[in-house]
Motif scaffolding. Structure first.
Motif, mmCIF file in Angstrom:
data_model
loop_
_atom_site.group_PDB
_atom_site.id
_atom_site.type_symbol
_atom_site.label_atom_id
_atom_site.label_comp_id
_atom_site.label_asym_id
_atom_site.label_seq_id
_atom_site.Cartn_x
_atom_site.Cartn_y
_atom_site.Cartn_z
ATOM 1 N N GLY A 290 154.432 10.844 66.614
ATOM 2 C CA GLY A 290 155.516 11.751 66.203
ATOM 3 C C GLY A 290 155.602 12.959 67.128
ATOM 4 N N ASP A 291 156.797 13.571 67.196
ATOM 5 C CA ASP A 291 157.012 14.699 68.119
ATOM 6 C C ASP A 291 156.353 15.983 67.647
ATOM 7 O OD1 ASP A 291 158.548 13.070 69.628
ATOM 8 O OD2 ASP A 291 160.459 13.690 68.740
ATOM 9 N N GLN A 292 156.348 16.199 66.334
ATOM 10 C CA GLN A 292 155.851 17.478 65.819
ATOM 11 C C GLN A 292 154.332 17.546 65.963
ATOM 12 O OE1 GLN A 292 157.917 19.635 65.076
ATOM 13 N NE2 GLN A 292 159.755 18.750 64.203
ATOM 14 N N PHE A 293 153.859 18.677 66.483
ATOM 15 C CA PHE A 293 152.405 18.864 66.588
ATOM 16 C C PHE A 293 151.806 19.058 65.190
ATOM 17 C CE2 PHE A 293 148.944 21.917 66.294
ATOM 18 C CZ PHE A 293 147.973 21.310 67.076
ATOM 19 N N SER A 294 150.671 18.399 64.931
ATOM 20 C CA SER A 294 149.906 18.685 63.706
ATOM 21 C C SER A 294 148.441 18.372 63.957
ATOM 22 C CB SER A 294 150.423 17.863 62.522
ATOM 23 O OG SER A 294 150.065 16.502 62.671
ATOM 24 N N GLY A 295 147.580 18.997 63.176
ATOM 25 C CA GLY A 295 146.140 18.753 63.300
ATOM 26 C C GLY A 295 145.428 19.420 62.144
ATOM 27 N N PHE A 296 144.108 19.211 62.066
ATOM 28 C CA PHE A 296 143.354 19.899 61.007
ATOM 29 C C PHE A 296 142.004 20.362 61.532
ATOM 30 C CE2 PHE A 296 142.275 15.412 60.526
ATOM 31 C CZ PHE A 296 140.896 15.430 60.365
ATOM 32 N N GLY A 325 149.450 28.510 73.880
ATOM 33 C CA GLY A 325 150.461 29.542 73.682
ATOM 34 C C GLY A 325 151.484 29.185 72.617
ATOM 35 N N MET A 326 151.390 27.935 72.101
ATOM 36 C CA MET A 326 152.363 27.531 71.074
ATOM 37 C C MET A 326 152.078 28.248 69.759
ATOM 38 S SD MET A 326 150.907 23.683 70.227
ATOM 39 C CE MET A 326 152.370 23.104 69.402
ATOM 40 N N THR A 327 153.100 28.317 68.895
ATOM 41 C CA THR A 327 152.935 28.948 67.575
ATOM 42 C C THR A 327 152.925 27.856 66.513
ATOM 43 O OG1 THR A 327 154.065 30.927 68.330
ATOM 44 C CG2 THR A 327 153.956 30.595 65.957
ATOM 45 N N ALA A 334 150.292 30.544 54.618
ATOM 46 C CA ALA A 334 151.742 30.771 54.623
ATOM 47 C C ALA A 334 152.130 31.726 55.750
ATOM 48 C CB ALA A 334 152.210 31.317 53.274
ATOM 49 N N LYS A 335 151.486 31.510 56.917
ATOM 50 C CA LYS A 335 151.879 32.339 58.065
ATOM 51 C C LYS A 335 151.755 31.566 59.365
ATOM 52 C CE LYS A 335 147.630 34.866 59.263
ATOM 53 N NZ LYS A 335 147.006 36.186 59.337
ATOM 54 N N GLN A 336 152.297 32.158 60.443
ATOM 55 C CA GLN A 336 152.267 31.509 61.751
ATOM 56 C C GLN A 336 151.223 32.175 62.641
ATOM 57 O OE1 GLN A 336 156.447 31.631 63.059
ATOM 58 N NE2 GLN A 336 156.512 29.464 62.510
ATOM 59 N N ILE A 337 150.627 31.367 63.511
ATOM 60 C CA ILE A 337 149.600 31.879 64.421
ATOM 61 C C ILE A 337 149.902 31.362 65.817
ATOM 62 C CG2 ILE A 337 147.140 31.765 65.010
ATOM 63 C CD1 ILE A 337 146.517 31.528 62.068
ATOM 64 N N LYS A 338 149.741 32.228 66.811
ATOM 65 C CA LYS A 338 149.928 31.805 68.199
ATOM 66 C C LYS A 338 148.589 31.308 68.742
ATOM 67 C CE LYS A 338 151.819 33.179 72.613
ATOM 68 N NZ LYS A 338 152.374 34.205 73.472
ATOM 69 N N GLN A 371 139.779 28.176 57.991
ATOM 70 C CA GLN A 371 138.750 27.597 57.109
ATOM 71 C C GLN A 371 138.680 26.110 57.398
ATOM 72 O OE1 GLN A 371 139.583 28.309 52.970
ATOM 73 N NE2 GLN A 371 139.418 30.513 53.167
ATOM 74 N N ILE A 372 137.533 25.514 57.107
ATOM 75 C CA ILE A 372 137.407 24.073 57.266
ATOM 76 C C ILE A 372 138.428 23.391 56.362
ATOM 77 C CG2 ILE A 372 135.873 22.121 56.768
ATOM 78 C CD1 ILE A 372 133.574 23.984 57.719
ATOM 79 N N GLY A 373 139.167 22.445 56.920
ATOM 80 C CA GLY A 373 140.179 21.742 56.131
ATOM 81 C C GLY A 373 141.590 22.264 56.350
ATOM 82 N N ASP A 374 141.730 23.388 57.068
ATOM 83 C CA ASP A 374 143.075 23.934 57.312
ATOM 84 C C ASP A 374 143.932 22.958 58.110
ATOM 85 O OD1 ASP A 374 142.877 26.267 55.951
ATOM 86 O OD2 ASP A 374 142.570 27.568 57.686
ATOM 87 N N THR A 375 145.193 22.846 57.716
ATOM 88 C CA THR A 375 146.172 22.050 58.469
ATOM 89 C C THR A 375 146.966 22.995 59.373
ATOM 90 O OG1 THR A 375 146.395 20.416 56.696
ATOM 91 C CG2 THR A 375 148.239 20.589 58.225
ATOM 92 N N LEU A 376 147.233 22.558 60.614
ATOM 93 C CA LEU A 376 148.100 23.303 61.526
ATOM 94 C C LEU A 376 149.308 22.423 61.825
ATOM 95 C CD1 LEU A 376 145.445 24.487 64.180
ATOM 96 C CD2 LEU A 376 145.969 25.515 61.995
ATOM 97 N N THR A 377 150.509 22.962 61.734
ATOM 98 C CA THR A 377 151.705 22.136 61.977
ATOM 99 C C THR A 377 152.756 22.938 62.730
ATOM 100 O OG1 THR A 377 152.900 22.850 59.980
ATOM 101 C CG2 THR A 377 151.409 21.000 59.721
ATOM 102 N N THR A 378 153.721 22.213 63.308
ATOM 103 C CA THR A 378 154.934 22.863 63.791
ATOM 104 C C THR A 378 156.096 22.190 63.066
ATOM 105 O OG1 THR A 378 155.119 21.281 65.605
ATOM 106 C CG2 THR A 378 154.023 23.360 66.091
ATOM 107 N N GLY A 379 157.295 22.740 63.199
ATOM 108 C CA GLY A 379 158.443 22.098 62.559
ATOM 109 C C GLY A 379 158.645 22.579 61.135
ATOM 110 N N LYS A 380 159.595 21.967 60.459
ATOM 111 C CA LYS A 380 160.003 22.446 59.125
ATOM 112 C C LYS A 380 159.098 21.936 58.003
ATOM 113 C CE LYS A 380 164.902 22.613 60.422
ATOM 114 N NZ LYS A 380 164.714 21.849 61.673
ATOM 115 N N ASP A 381 158.507 20.749 58.210
ATOM 116 C CA ASP A 381 157.700 20.163 57.128
ATOM 117 C C ASP A 381 156.378 20.900 56.992
ATOM 118 O OD1 ASP A 381 159.573 18.221 56.556
ATOM 119 O OD2 ASP A 381 158.790 16.880 58.099
ATOM 120 N N ASN A 382 156.225 21.651 55.935
ATOM 121 C CA ASN A 382 154.982 22.396 55.759
ATOM 122 C C ASN A 382 153.984 21.567 54.953
ATOM 123 O OD1 ASN A 382 154.224 24.656 56.962
ATOM 124 N ND2 ASN A 382 155.019 26.090 55.453
#
Length: 526
Positions: A290-296, A325-327, A334-338, A371-382
């Motif tokens: 998929g195009d959207q970046f995600s990870g945990f 450098g991506m956000t 419920a916030k964004q991180i660079k 924290q351990i278990g945190d999901t990181l995503t880009t795009g609209k799907d939270n």
């Protein structure tokens, strides 16, 4: 690399090595890195005289004890593949770190000591892999020493682990009489301790080497042919589908220490191991292409570089492409991180990484955000990936700073080491004493060692023995229910927890207080 995104992802192979302590895990890791050109010479774990230590054992206490305590990550390229190895601690006290690491891989390599067969820790870790349905490849090690017969080891695999096996190769003798392996898959015999040009002997269509070869006069070669005949007639059939489903394990024999059979294993592994697989999330499966970046985040490690008090959050990329450098969104906050500071790994050596794709493991410098278990995503799907297993500690200590003047470094050290997830922190209700919980005693020793060496804080630890921890549903509880046999504490997130002296105390409490709903977080992962 010049490949397109899809090719890049499909060239990734990300696996963990699981084994009992001393089965040869670190040695095998070293030899694989050697083939990948990632290191020039392999050090062995207990290299006291030469001063060379295994690349994957970077922490001071590991060098002293010759054990792997924390999972490290290593990356190398081989034959068009990008390989990510997650080395896991074999020591049972560190099973929590290992279980989480197993959530971040797509396959596992199980090492078995040919003399000891399947040991307790291997069995535990194997069960986690089976639960996840990930492919398992087996390397039976130490053939240069006397061990159990290969047929006995195969039977043990099938009986104890309940998994079908298919030997990709078969040993010709063992110990002092170890002559090499009969390679069923590559249709050749690989000789032990011979010059490079004599190493491989091709097999005929009948599965034999030329009659005039000196090896044919050995009774061990004849015995091997008989056993191969038996395997061909009565053994399991090879099935790519069963390997992918984790119900059949390809088995390789060899000796990691003498670097025999390792390259053959690596090449076959790369052929059959899966590329990055889809991951479950709160909105369904996430496609690695998929195009959207995600990870945990599956691991947090403080002070990987003692010179720069740093903390690194290890992230498994599950989809899309990482660019420095991506956000990203962190749904829990419920916030964004660079993501400006990122690194790839070669145990202690780290390089800044500008790009990475699904299947890769990257490190993010962390100031206490993750924290351990945190999901990181880009795009609209939270969305969020499924929760990582949390262990319920079994052993507890009361901990305090030996020097009252050094409270600041004591608190800082505790906060950072607790966030790594190997130990859990609790506070008593009225006195706010600090309690630590762990799965095993060694974790307390490592904690004490690291507090002293990394935070310059001597600690006092008073043993409380084993306790049964149960969390409380809801936010309110009568604090007067706390007693010496059922101690009420709060975990680091502020949730109430009872620490019961034993099963009897737990049952007695439940009978007396039926309105208090207790639960064990581990039950939520069964």
């Amino acid at each position: 690399m010049g490949k397109n995104f899809k090719e890049e992802v499909l060239s990734r192979r990300t696996f963990a090595i699981i084994s009992h302590p001393d089965a040869g895990k670190t040695t095998l890791t070293e030899k694989l890195l050697l083939f990948g050109g990632a290191i020039r010479d392999a050090g062995t774990v207990k290299a006291k005289k030469t001063g060379k230590f295994a690349t994957s054992d970077w922490m001071e206490i590991e060098k002293q004890r010759g054990i792997s305590v924390t999972s490290s990550v290593m990356q190398f390229d081989y034959d068009g593949f990008r390989v990510n190895i997650l080395d896991t601690p074999g020591h049972q006290d560190f099973s929590e770190d290992t279980y989480r690491t197993l959530m971040a891989v797509d396959s596992a390599v199980m090492i078995i000591d040919s003399a000891k067969g399947i040991e307790e820790q291997t069995l535990k870790l194997f069960k986690v892999c089976r639960m996840r349905g990930i492919p398992i490849f087996t390397f039976i090690n130490k053939l240069d020493r006397q061990g159990k017969s290969p047929l006995e080891l195969l039977a043990e695999l099938e009986e104890v682990l309940g998994i079908e096996s298919y030997p990709m190769n078969w040993p010709i003798g063992m110990g002092k009489e170890f002559l090499g392996i009969y390679d069923r898959f590559n249709k050749r015999v690989e000789q032990f301790r011979v010059s490079e040009e004599n190493r491989f002997i091709p097999l005929s269509d009948e599965g034999e080497i030329p009659d005039d070869h000196p090896l044919t006069s050995s009774g061990l070669y004849e015995q091997t042919l008989d056993e191969i005949l038996l395997l061909n007639e009565a053994g399991n059939e090879f099935s790519v589908e069963k390997v992918a489903a984790g119900s059949l394990t390809p088995v390789f024999f060899g000796s990691a220490l003498t670097n025999f059979g390792v390259q053959t294993f690596l090449e076959s592994y790369l052929k059959f191991a899966p590329a990055p697989i889809a991951r479950n999330s709160s909105i369904g499966e996430i496609d690695p292409l998929g195009d959207q970046f995600s990870g945990f985040v599956f691991k947090i490690q403080a002070n990987m570089n003692p010179a720069h008090r740093d903390r690194i959050a290890f992230v498994r990329i599950c989809s899309g492409k990482f660019e420095r450098g991506m956000t990203v969104n962190v749904p829990r906050l419920a916030k964004q991180i660079k993501l400006s500071q990122s690194t790839s790994f070669m145990a202690e050596e780290r390089n800044t990484v500008d790009e990475a794709v699904s299947g890769d493991i990257i490190g993010l410098y962390d100031t206490g955000t993750y924290q351990i278990g945190d999901t990181l995503t880009t795009g609209k799907d939270n969305f969020q990936f499924e929760k990582l297993p949390q262990f319920t500690p079994e052993l507890y200590v009361r901990v305090s700073a030996k020097n009252v003047m050094k409270q600041k470094s004591f608190y800082k050290g505790i906060q950072q080491l607790v966030q790594e997830g190997a130990i859990q922190l609790y506070k008593t209700i009225k006195t706010e004493d600090y309690l630590l919980g762990a799965v095993g005693q060694l974790q307390f020793e490592v904690f004490e060692h690291r507090m002293r060496n990394e935070y310059n804080s001597e600690v006092l630890m008073e043993r409380m023995g084993s306790k049964i921890a149960r969390w409380i549903e809801g936010d309110t509880i009568d604090e007067n229910l706390s007693s010496s046999r059922s101690l009420l504490v709060k975990d680091r997130y502020g949730h109430y927890v009872f620490l019961f002296e034993n099963e009897f105390a737990l049952r007695w409490f439940q009978e007396k207080n039926p309105n208090v709903k207790l639960y064990n977080p581990m039950d939520q992962h069964e």
